[in-house]
Design an enzyme around this catalytic site. Structure first.
Site, PDB file in Angstrom:
ATOM      1  N   SER A   1     -36.898 -29.177  71.095  1.00 40.70           N
ATOM      2  CA  SER A   1     -37.983 -29.406  72.042  1.00 40.70           C
ATOM      3  C   SER A   1     -38.652 -30.764  71.782  1.00 40.70           C
ATOM      4  CB  SER A   1     -38.961 -28.228  71.949  1.00 40.70           C
ATOM      5  OG  SER A   1     -39.888 -28.246  72.988  1.00 40.70           O
TER       6      SER A   1
ATOM      7  N   HIS B   1     -34.809 -29.022  76.210  1.00 40.43           N
ATOM      8  CA  HIS B   1     -35.121 -28.141  77.339  1.00 40.43           C
ATOM      9  C   HIS B   1     -36.304 -28.730  78.096  1.00 40.43           C
ATOM     10  CE1 HIS B   1     -38.068 -25.442  74.777  1.00 40.43           C
ATOM     11  NE2 HIS B   1     -38.435 -26.694  74.801  1.00 40.43           N
TER      12      HIS B   1
END
Length: 196
Positions: free
Chosen positions: A96, A121
């Protein structure tokens, strides 16, 4: 519990916590969830080492599941602001927001250990219960702007087209060290301590 290191000096013994001792060698440990206090500590260490000697590299070891976008971007902005080159070394995982930080190291000096993982993501957000529809629309617009900004950073750092990053970051996308290298987020997989 933070380990303590004992050093022999001409004046006798001196004890340091392990992180202070690593900082003496220009090593910063970015571990755990990214949040404001952790980011402020990392930023302070980057600024301190750059002020101390901006001709020497700083070594940023990264092992994080990600966290706060604003805290992470504050670290990235500081890495880009200082004159010292920042070598990034991913161990364990960079997920992330951690991928944004790790891939923002100085080009040619972004490393990953062979068993570490990378995960990109789209950013997550929410408005919570009882939120007015207008506030939900504002939050959705902000989330979309944030996603576009983060995807642009990932595209710039990897050399991939933003359209590819957009598709690849639609859901959790885990990558091995080799896949991360091929994508362009890192420059080399380390098999021993090459930083000396």
């Amino acid at each position: 519990m933070i380990p303590v290191v004992i050093e022999q000096t001409s004046r006798g013994e001196r004890s340091y916590d392990i992180y202070s001792r690593l900082l003496k060698d220009r090593i910063i440990m970015l571990t755990g969830p990214i949040e404001d206090n952790m980011a402020n500590s990392i930023i302070a260490q980057l600024l301190f080492l750059d002020a101390q000697d901006n001709t020497k590299d700083i070594y940023l070891y990264v092992n994080t599941p990600g966290g706060s976008v604003s805290a992470g971007l504050a670290i990235v902005d500081t890495m880009n602001f200082i004159k010292s080159d920042v070598q990034t070394i991913v161990m364990g995982m960079a997920a992330s927001m951690g991928t944004i930080i790790a891939s923002s190291g100085t080009k040619g000096k972004r490393f990953m250990l062979p068993n570490a993982e990378y995960m990109i993501h789209q950013p997550m957000g929410g408005t919570g219960g009882g939120t007015q529809q207008t506030d939900m629309a504002i939050a959705a617009e902000h989330l979309l702007k944030t996603r576009n900004n983060l995807e642009q950073i990932l595209a710039d750092n990897s050399g991939q087209p933003i359209e590819k990053v957009h598709v690849d970051a639609e859901r959790d996308n885990w990558m091995s060290a080799q896949e991360t290298l091929e994508y362009g987020f890192i420059d080399e997989i380390m098999t021993n301590n090459q930083l000396k």
